[in-house]
Design an enzyme around this catalytic site. Structure first.
Site, mmCIF file in Angstrom:
data_model
loop_
_atom_site.group_PDB
_atom_site.id
_atom_site.type_symbol
_atom_site.label_atom_id
_atom_site.label_comp_id
_atom_site.label_asym_id
_atom_site.label_seq_id
_atom_site.Cartn_x
_atom_site.Cartn_y
_atom_site.Cartn_z
ATOM 1 C CD1 TRP A 173 -2.966 1.463 0.802
ATOM 2 C CD2 TRP A 173 -1.445 2.417 2.116
ATOM 3 N NE1 TRP A 173 -3.438 2.711 1.130
ATOM 4 C CE2 TRP A 173 -2.523 3.319 1.936
ATOM 5 C CE3 TRP A 173 -0.365 2.817 2.906
ATOM 6 C CZ2 TRP A 173 -2.555 4.575 2.527
ATOM 7 C CZ3 TRP A 173 -0.401 4.076 3.493
ATOM 8 C CH2 TRP A 173 -1.482 4.935 3.300
ATOM 9 C CG HIS A 174 3.424 2.190 3.230
ATOM 10 N ND1 HIS A 174 2.843 1.118 3.876
ATOM 11 C CD2 HIS A 174 3.312 3.244 4.089
ATOM 12 C CE1 HIS A 174 2.424 1.502 5.077
ATOM 13 N NE2 HIS A 174 2.688 2.786 5.227
ATOM 14 N N GLY A 175 3.750 1.679 -1.449
ATOM 15 C CA GLY A 175 4.403 1.966 -2.722
ATOM 16 C C GLY A 175 4.640 0.696 -3.485
ATOM 17 C CG PHE B 117 3.344 6.255 1.210
ATOM 18 C CD1 PHE B 117 4.456 6.122 0.361
ATOM 19 C CD2 PHE B 117 3.582 6.459 2.546
ATOM 20 C CE1 PHE B 117 5.746 6.193 0.862
ATOM 21 C CE2 PHE B 117 4.878 6.533 3.054
ATOM 22 C CZ PHE B 117 5.949 6.415 2.208
#
Lengths: 321, 446
Positions: free
Chosen positions: B307-309, B446
């Site tokens: 989800w962050h990248g 993100f």
């Protein structure tokens, strides 16, 4: 807590901030030392001259790029090169030069191109020099400049202002009075003093040309300072001649329409429109990187002689007319 | 428009608050929708169309989901997939090699996608009913939480607008808003933005940095990401209070956690809750066998990571956190003295930030090699060291924003020195902004 209290304390914090700034004014800093030393030396030279003289007023393009002895032989007058550092910007340069200008002198002003576009946005060197060496000049600045300076002074600069324990003239390094001759010209700028780092700096400057043309404005605050300065000189029978600064050659200064017009016409037209004298064409003062020492404004010994001869040639042809 | 700019504070925020307080109650939601739309459109009009399309589609699908009798589970699955498609396209197409170049990521897409998925889940579970479109628009667009959370549930936000005094000037809310916004701005502008160059330097020069610089770099990044995001969250919560809305807290001193479970309960709390409620529990949560539970944790944390990248670094970072979570669940950390437990947890988190921050796995491994190739430490205390030391003191020894809010809430009357403290923080932050261009928030990527 109330919004009224918050705003009141915000206001009081701002006042405290201003008090803190002025609490360290006149305290010397290391950053301003070499500029201060250089101006002092030039002042001593100027004081010894009795009678008329020529004073070169600009930043470091003059310090590195004027051979005062050659220029002196053309004018048949003593020359003081008062160029030190463009980083302290137009208002301070003009103000400081007044200390050595006397009745009947000639002022040659090869001002760096960005001086003509000076607005209120000063850099760290101006802020540093102003509070360390010339705090009273703060009150001569416009309100916009005063606000900008108070808001942009760094915490670190104030800390240094309170804590620096030096103040004696510098005796080592590259910049400083010890590397300036009796006329005020920078010495030790021949090729043998050029090191690898300087070559790299020049390469970097060449890759990142200036965009002074795009920044030019006839409404800039710099013109007001120039108006006041010329008028101050006129009152003392001092002739001011604007001449081009030197700048390392770059194709964009000749090919980009905005930059080309700036150097070909805009500066010259604006100076002449105001009834002042501008001699020479800026493009003729742009040389290949091999003639520069460590920045795009600092000529080598050889470049300095070439530039001074160009200047004399232009002065001769123009003053003949 | 960034919260940490003069334009936002003086041109957008102050007039917005003044107008908001002076218009009749029935126009307040409409007005907040309008200013939130303007706020987002200042980033990108093109992406505003994506956001608005997503909101409209989700609203009508939610109505469908609410009213459908058959195949509700299938419909929910279809809605979630539909929400994830744009996210996958914009965020992961390069990683999944759908495309040779990465499209520009619409701002806040990860946040508004998750917030809408949570809403659809609530409808499916009959915890929520679909109300007016205007309220739904407000729920997603409300600008303090739109860009980077906190991820809010409908039931946490909309009922507040029905309260009797909502929309009126409420002194307590306003004071707390100023306090939290000022603290957040200070954390971001003065701390995080000054830590960033230390971390950036270390991670950009992995081939040449010394062991000492590597440690400075990872400490700087550990503190930077905390102050950056918790600063943003404080600002968002503070801003919402100006409009009479309480947003959920997102950080509660995570670096003081005694184990990794506690860390995730206190770091980006609303995301952790989302992952727990919408991934971990539906997978079976704790109600399954131990091996299955461990797999569920790993899946949840891997999704949390990605989800962050897009990139293996994020997935591995998530999985490693998952592994430590599994160990923590099996091990009674409370037997360890608190300071040692905090130290061990903090260092685990710090070391895992290396993978998170590095451009690729190879860089991360090189960075670890430098970190553990111990050399003599030069004793020279300069700006970077003083900054890191100050950040450590703030993180480990000073109260966090939540504690400050609770302390102030409990006080019958706030004193002049509270105003003075906040005014100084705000002044320093504003002053610092003058010297450096506003930097975007880490979590905006993100």
């Amino acid at each position: 807590m109330s919004i009224k209290n918050f705003i009141l304390f915000l206001f009081l914090t701002a006042i405290l901030w201003v008090v803190t700034i002025f609490g360290q004014s006149n305290n010397p800093t290391l950053m301003s030392q070499w500029i201060f030393d250089a101006y002092n030396k030039k002042e001593q030279t100027a004081k010894k001259i009795k009678g008329k003289k020529v004073i070169v007023v600009a930043g470091s393009n003059a310090l590195f790029g004027i051979d005062s002895k050659i220029l002196s032989s053309y004018f048949k007058l003593p020359v003081v090169n008062d160029g030190v550092n463009a980083g302290i910007y137009l208002p301070l340069i003009l103000e400081i030069s007044k200390r050595i200008i006397n009745k009947g002198d000639i002022v040659l002003a090869p001002l760096e191109p960005n001086m003509y576009s000076y607005n209120h946005k000063v850099g760290v060197q101006v802020i540093d020099y102003l509070f360390a060496r010339k705090p009273l000049f703060f009150w001569d600045l416009s309100f916009k400049e005063q606000f900008y300076i108070l808001w942009h002074i760094e915490f670190e600069r104030i800390w240094k202002g309170y804590n620096y324990r030096g103040g004696s003239p510098l005796t080592a390094g590259f910049y400083g009075a010890f590397n300036i001759d009796q006329n005020g010209d920078q010495i030790n700028t021949s090729l043998k003093f050029k090191n690898q780092g300087m070559f790299k700096d020049l390469e970097r400057h060449h890759k990142n040309p200036e965009h002074y043309g795009a920044e030019f404005s006839t409404e800039a605050l710099g013109w007001d300072y120039l108006e006041k300065f010329v008028s101050w000189c006129n009152k003392r029978d001092v002739k001011v001649i604007f001449v081009p600064a030197t700048l390392m050659k770059h194709p964009s200064y000749f090919n980009d329409p905005i930059e080309k017009e700036f150097y070909d016409k805009k500066i010259i037209d604006e100076v002449k429109k105001r009834g002042w004298t501008f001699i020479g064409k800026p493009h003729n003062y742009m040389y290949d990187s091999s003639f520069y020492f460590n920045t795009n404004f600092h000529l080598t010994q050889k470049g300095k002689i070439m530039r001074t001869r160009q200047l004399i040639k232009d002065l001769k042809s123009s003053l003949k007319k | 428009m960034l919260f940490n700019t003069y334009q936002f504070i003086f041109i957008f925020l102050i007039p917005t608050v003044i107008i908001y307080l002076s218009i009749p109650r029935e126009f307040k939601i409409k007005f907040l929708i309008l200013v939130s739309t303007i706020f987002y459109s200042l980033w990108s009009v093109e992406h505003l169309l994506i956001l608005l399309s997503s909101i409209i589609i989700n609203y009508f699908l939610a109505r469908k989901l609410e009213n459908s009798i058959l195949n509700q589970r299938f419909l929910l699955f279809a809605i979630i997939s539909l929400n994830l498609l744009p996210l996958i396209y914009y965020k992961y197409s390069l990683f999944l090699t759908f495309s040779e170049s990465s499209p520009i990521l619409p701002l806040a897409i990860s946040f508004f996608t998750f917030q809408q998925i949570a809403f659809q889940f609530d409808i499916y579970k009959k915890k929520q009913q679909v109300k007016s479109f205007e309220e739904y628009l407000f729920f997603i667009l409300f600008f303090p939480q739109l860009v980077a959370g906190p991820i809010v549930h409908y039931k946490e936000l909309i009922p507040q607008t029905k309260e009797k005094n909502w929309g009126e000037y409420q002194k307590d809310y306003f004071n707390m808003g100023i306090i939290l916004f000022s603290i957040g701005l200070f954390k971001k502008v003065v701390l995080a933005d000054n830590l960033a160059p230390i971390a950036n330097y270390a991670f950009a020069n992995i081939e040449t940095i010394s062991n000492y610089d590597a440690w400075l770099g990872i400490f700087a990044y550990t503190f930077q990401i905390y102050f950056d995001f918790s600063g943003y969250s404080d600002m968002a919560i503070g801003l919402a209070l100006f409009f009479g809305i309480k947003l959920p807290i997102n950080f509660n001193s995570p670096y003081k956690a005694r184990n990794i479970i506690e860390f995730w309960r206190n770091w980006h709390i609303t995301l952790s809750n989302f992952l727990r409620d919408h991934i971990y529990i539906p997978l079976g949560g704790n109600r399954v066998t131990l091996p299955k539970q461990a797999i569920n944790i790993l899946i949840t944390m891997a999704i949390g990571g990605i989800w962050h990248g897009s990139g293996w670094t994020f997935i591995i970072w998530g999985i490693l956190h998952g592994l430590i979570l599994i160990i923590s669940h099996r091990f009674n950390w409370f037997k360890i003295p608190s300071p040692i437990a905090i130290f061990l947890t903090f260092f685990s988190v710090l070391l895992l930030w290396v993978i998170f921050r590095a451009d690729n796995l190879s860089d991360a491994l090189s960075y670890y090699t430098i970190l553990f190739n111990f050399q003599a430490i030069p004793i020279n205390i300069e700006f970077n060291e003083i900054l890191l030391l100050s950040c450590s003191i703030i993180i480990f020894f000073l109260p966090n924003s939540l504690s400050i809010s609770q302390y102030l809430k409990a006080k019958p009357k706030l004193h002049w020195y509270h105003s003075l403290f906040v005014a100084i923080l705000f002044f320093i932050a504003l002053k610092t902004l003058a010297l450096a261009p506003a930097q975007t928030f880490v979590y905006f990527n993100f």
